[in-house]
Design a protein around this motif. Sequence first.
Motif, PDB file in Angstrom:
ATOM      1  N   SER A 256      -0.435  -0.547   2.854  1.00 62.98           N
ATOM      2  CA  SER A 256      -1.388  -0.337   1.770  1.00 62.98           C
ATOM      3  C   SER A 256      -1.134   0.989   1.057  1.00 62.98           C
ATOM      4  O   SER A 256      -1.990   1.465   0.307  1.00 62.98           O
ATOM      5  CB  SER A 256      -2.818  -0.389   2.320  1.00 62.98           C
ATOM      6  OG  SER A 256      -3.110  -1.712   2.747  1.00 62.98           O
TER       7      SER A 256
ATOM      8  N   SER B 130      -7.145  -1.630   1.639  1.00 65.42           N
ATOM      9  CA  SER B 130      -7.050  -1.958   3.059  1.00 65.42           C
ATOM     10  C   SER B 130      -7.255  -3.458   3.224  1.00 65.42           C
ATOM     11  O   SER B 130      -8.329  -3.971   2.915  1.00 65.42           O
ATOM     12  CB  SER B 130      -8.111  -1.195   3.858  1.00 65.42           C
ATOM     13  OG  SER B 130      -8.099  -1.625   5.200  1.00 65.42           O
ATOM     14  N   LYS B 131      -6.216  -4.119   3.709  1.00 67.23           N
ATOM     15  CA  LYS B 131      -6.349  -5.570   3.879  1.00 67.23           C
ATOM     16  C   LYS B 131      -7.504  -5.879   4.830  1.00 67.23           C
ATOM     17  O   LYS B 131      -8.393  -6.655   4.505  1.00 67.23           O
ATOM     18  CB  LYS B 131      -5.046  -6.163   4.414  1.00 67.23           C
ATOM     19  CG  LYS B 131      -5.146  -7.657   4.610  1.00 67.23           C
ATOM     20  CD  LYS B 131      -3.842  -8.269   5.043  1.00 67.23           C
ATOM     21  CE  LYS B 131      -4.074  -9.739   5.355  1.00 67.23           C
ATOM     22  NZ  LYS B 131      -2.886 -10.422   5.824  1.00 67.23           N
TER      23      LYS B 131
ATOM     24  N   GLN C 100       2.014  -7.728  14.201  1.00 63.20           N
ATOM     25  CA  GLN C 100       2.336  -6.374  14.664  1.00 63.20           C
ATOM     26  C   GLN C 100       1.472  -6.031  15.876  1.00 63.20           C
ATOM     27  O   GLN C 100       0.697  -5.075  15.844  1.00 63.20           O
ATOM     28  CB  GLN C 100       2.194  -5.332  13.548  1.00 63.20           C
ATOM     29  CG  GLN C 100       0.896  -5.316  12.760  1.00 63.20           C
ATOM     30  CD  GLN C 100       0.774  -6.453  11.794  1.00 63.20           C
ATOM     31  OE1 GLN C 100       1.765  -6.931  11.257  1.00 63.20           O
ATOM     32  NE2 GLN C 100      -0.437  -6.933  11.597  1.00 63.20           N
TER      33      GLN C 100
ATOM     34  N   ARG D 180       2.836  -5.185   4.756  1.00 69.29           N
ATOM     35  CA  ARG D 180       4.157  -4.657   4.411  1.00 69.29           C
ATOM     36  C   ARG D 180       4.897  -5.509   3.382  1.00 69.29           C
ATOM     37  O   ARG D 180       5.990  -5.146   2.956  1.00 69.29           O
ATOM     38  CB  ARG D 180       4.993  -4.480   5.674  1.00 69.29           C
ATOM     39  CG  ARG D 180       5.127  -5.702   6.552  1.00 69.29           C
ATOM     40  CD  ARG D 180       5.778  -5.343   7.879  1.00 69.29           C
ATOM     41  NE  ARG D 180       5.777  -6.431   8.836  1.00 69.29           N
ATOM     42  CZ  ARG D 180       4.762  -6.705   9.658  1.00 69.29           C
ATOM     43  NH1 ARG D 180       3.663  -5.973   9.611  1.00 69.29           N
ATOM     44  NH2 ARG D 180       4.851  -7.710  10.516  1.00 69.29           N
TER      45      ARG D 180
END
Length: 620
Positions: free
Chosen positions: A202, A253-254, A526, A315
Amino acid sequence: MAALSNLHSAAAVAATSLNTNSSSSSLASTQHHPITLRPRYQPDRSPRLAIRTTTAKSASRDAAAAETSRTARLEKDPAALWRRYVDWLYRHRELGLWLDVSRIGFTDEFVEEMRPRFEKAFRHMEELERGAIANPDEGRMVGHYWLRNSKLAPSEGLRKEIDRTLDSLCRFADDVITGKIKPPASPEGRFTQILSVGIGGSALGPQFVAEALAPVNPPLKIRFVDNTDPAGIDHQIAQLGPELASTLVIVISKSGGTPETRNGLLEVQKAFREAGLDFTKQGVAITQEGSLLDKTAKLEGWVARFPMFDWVGGRTSEMSAVGLLPAALQGINIREMLAGAALMDEVNRTTELKNNPAALLALCWYWASGGVGSKDMVVLPYKDSLLLFSRYLQQLVMESLGKEFDLDGKRVNQGLAVYGNKGSTDQHAYIQQLREGVHNFFATFIEVLRDRPAGHDWELEPGVTCGDYLFGMLQGTRAALYANDRESITVTVQEVTPRSVGALIALYERAVGIYASLVNINAYHQPGVEAGKKAAGDVLALQKRVLAVLKEASCKQPIEQLTLNEVAERCHAPDEIEMIYKIVTHMAANERASIAEGDSASPGSLRVCLGECNVDNLYG
Ligand SMILES: O=P(O)(O)OC[C@H]1O[C@](O)(CO)[C@@H](O)[C@@H]1O
């Protein structure tokens, strides 16, 4: 003149080494291309397995021997090398982009052996683009490719959502730039600055693109808060000064719950309060619908909210609102970025290896790192504006590929380490080690043909421009590395433009996806990041307990001064004494606890308390 002599000596070293090697490699020079070198990759024997069955010493001897035999066979004969160069050179005419893989020593046999893996990888990519659950752990589709060609989206609903978001962010950017949407208390009557608050995916894309493409005088200048470092945040806010009143704060921010981003937001909101400004009139949120950030922005009535889609990972989010909104506000042509990415995606759908630049990259990575990340990727853009490309790629590649388990649940500890800065600056930093030191890398040169805008060039000595030096440094370094058996890839673009930057991003996104398939890992989750986050949470929870214990002791008359052992005992955390020492040290350095007695060099002697008692700061 120093630079001139350095260039001369670099070229001389390269030339000498090439000459020496070409004369000693007469065997290679008699071979016709395609070269027939012994393949390094053994398809039926996992290198990891082989290492397990040998001792560490003999394994490293084997690896060294394999390395020597392979690198000794790198093609050195100029005529054969030229044939290899021409044979493997990829060029995208419309994008003005070249990919040269000739200085990676893969063999025709290796390519043949890899073919079934590539077929599988191409199938995976096709399925992924059609909307398959490509992130099995999280049960998610992976759709960043749809962002630049919404027609590919697997449903009409998704297509509309993509188009709607793009249109609305373009309109919003126009309205901000033209002053239709303006900050209430700015003397300029329009927004002049962006403060982007976000971290990881982000932040890295917007940072890279701003550095690469923002014009000298953008409609809005951009700054970043991408950490929970209070001094760093203070610095950004101080730099804005009175322009805080005309700053558009974009919180990205996702998940909408990343602690560093939340902290950045709280710090910025505090600065707004102190300046007597209403944050809600200057705040924009980019996040998943329904996240905490989304709900807050909605409830408080921020200026705007843009969605981050569930099927876009952080990403790979540069072509979503995450990257496009900041870029558009800086006057960067985002439609061109998207067009460049779409063109790159298109060619990367071919299953012909030689015509698929992303697959060629993946092939090189596999060869160079043995498919197990045994070598690092050093990224060297020879262009200041591309400085942040390596940092951007670091997350894209390492967060995607650095995985403990493969898709079958087998422990593989995969990855590919990425680092780099820029050329020729690095010539004077670490190229010395690359050429002569530990042989644990392959290089990727990013070359830009256009030195500076037309009409601005001049010759700083007869027949030579400043850009010629940069060109010479790149070519000299590439040759000098190869002469010493250091492999490299060269990606060349005509110019740094929104189109070529979009293409570069798309190229590496796809290369990562393909490589992940080759090594059978999930590139789209991740899980490893969670361990650090959880541990950080544990530290803060312990700190709260320490504070509570010290507070209680401070309320006694006289104030109780506790040893670290006593603090640990009262926290019911005797095993955490080291962490308690660090917590107290940190608090003392920030005047939130006091070392009442003892010597900082011997933690066992310390007595600590809160407040005004006999302050002897650890660092005092
Ligand atoms: O956009 P978010 O949810 O704040 O996450 C920021 C970054 O944190 C990570 O999840 C890793 O912690 C990245 O993958 C992501 O880009």
